[in-house]
Motif scaffolding. Structure first.
Motif, mmCIF file in Angstrom:
data_model
loop_
_atom_site.group_PDB
_atom_site.id
_atom_site.type_symbol
_atom_site.label_atom_id
_atom_site.label_comp_id
_atom_site.label_asym_id
_atom_site.label_seq_id
_atom_site.Cartn_x
_atom_site.Cartn_y
_atom_site.Cartn_z
ATOM 1 N N TYR A 87 0.863 -1.179 0.000
ATOM 2 C CA TYR A 87 0.000 0.000 0.000
ATOM 3 C C TYR A 87 0.898 1.227 0.000
ATOM 4 C CZ TYR A 87 -3.854 -3.145 1.104
ATOM 5 O OH TYR A 87 -4.789 -4.144 1.056
ATOM 6 N N MET A 90 0.680 4.233 2.487
ATOM 7 C CA MET A 90 0.908 4.008 3.921
ATOM 8 C C MET A 90 2.371 4.234 4.255
ATOM 9 S SD MET A 90 -1.493 0.649 4.702
ATOM 10 C CE MET A 90 -1.497 0.863 6.484
ATOM 11 N N TYR A 95 2.224 0.396 7.828
ATOM 12 C CA TYR A 95 1.884 -0.788 7.026
ATOM 13 C C TYR A 95 2.228 -2.070 7.772
ATOM 14 C CZ TYR A 95 2.345 -4.320 3.333
ATOM 15 O OH TYR A 95 2.258 -5.461 2.588
ATOM 16 N N ASN A 142 7.507 -7.951 6.022
ATOM 17 C CA ASN A 142 6.124 -8.415 6.167
ATOM 18 C C ASN A 142 6.059 -9.941 6.195
ATOM 19 O OD1 ASN A 142 3.269 -7.851 6.300
ATOM 20 N ND2 ASN A 142 3.137 -8.605 4.191
#
Length: 301
Positions: A87, A90, A95, A142
């Motif tokens: 994203y 963000m 994020y 992530n």
């Protein structure tokens, strides 16, 4: 076993993207998954991460079936797709915090991953302002957030400059200290630098599954020699274990032998016995890229 793939086939209408693919990956291995574009690499990775189902066959990740235990597979896997979905509006920490909340990850774990991936100086920035290298770091962070046992990375260094490639390579190597890593890439130097083993797929079928050492152990031995005088190729073809003689330039010859024994002394003796001087004598064995091209039927230009 961290990953077990058994007789996986994936069909789209009348075309098979994968054909009866089987292999196993041990816990703690870093395995390179190689193949030309369209060979089926991303398809298999999507099956292993439960994004798409196989048409036939079975697969388990960390002991969980990709069809019957999807949630447990997703908890066990950190996945970085080829097109890193971020994203862009963000901020980096925002994020990662959002994704950490999905997994119920503690703030301490979040900060540890930010430090581990070298994102601390950029954590206050919008993702849209980051370089491609830092965006890949965000994607890798992530994937690491929930501390998965298995990392599945699809082309993690695509589009990066040489310095960024080295940075991401080091991150992957460090992650591989306590995790199983299954990654696809087109960069052969990356495979040789970080992988324990290579699986090569072509047209949906496995064509090689060997450790880096095994791949190199059975390759032909190539010796490049420069004499002080032209030698008839037919004469050099009398050398023991010779497979091929190629006069590449002037008095320079490329000799291919089918043996693990160092044949340089044999070439030296040949020169001595025939009154020739050797101006240079080098081994020139095939690298992984050349082996890949042979196994996938790609003809050099």
């Amino acid at each position: 076993m961290s990953i077990v793939v058994k007789n996986i086939t994936k069909s789209y209408k009348n075309q098979n993207a994968l054909k009866d693919v089987s292999f196993k990956v041990k816990k703690g291995e870093i395995v390179g998954f190689l193949g030309p574009n369209g060979a089926g690499k991303s398809t298999l990775m999507k099956i292993l991460t439960t994004y798409i189902p196989a048409t036939e066959g079975t697969a388990t990740v960390n002991g969980f079936s990709v069809t019957e235990n999807k949630i447990n597979v997703q908890k066990s896997v950190g996945y970085l797709p080829e097109n890193n979905p971020l994203y862009l509006d963000m901020y980096v920490r925002e994020y990662l915090s959002f994704n950490a909340s999905i997994y119920n990850i503690s703030k301490n774990r979040l900060e540890d991953v930010i430090e581990q991936t070298g994102l601390a100086p950029e954590a206050h920035k919008k993702i849209s302002s980051l370089s491609k290298g830092y965006r890949q770091r965000v994607g890798l962070a992530n994937a690491l957030l929930h501390n998965p046992d298995v990392l599945i990375l699809d082309e993690p260094t695509t589009g990066l400059d040489p310095n960024q490639i080295i940075e991401i390579r080091n991150l992957i190597k460090n992650a591989g200290n306590d995790k199983t890593v299954f990654l696809s890439t087109h960069i052969m130097q990356e495979v040789e630098a970080i992988c324990d083993r290579v699986i090569i797929i072509n047209k949906g079928e496995i064509v090689a599954d060997k450790t880096i050492t095994e791949l190199k152990a059975h390759q032909a031995q190539i010796i490049e020699v420069e004499f002080d005088f032209r030698v008839e190729e037919v004469a050099l073809q009398q050398l023991p274990k010779i497979q091929q003689v190629n006069n590449t330039h002037d008095f320079i010859y490329e000799l291919t032998f089918d043996t693990d024994k160092d044949m340089r002394p044999v070439v030296f003796d040949y020169a001595h016995d025939n009154g020739l001087k050797i101006l240079q004598l080098n081994t020139k064995n095939k690298n992984l890229e050349e082996l890949f091209r042979e196994l996938t039927g790609i003809v050099g230009s």
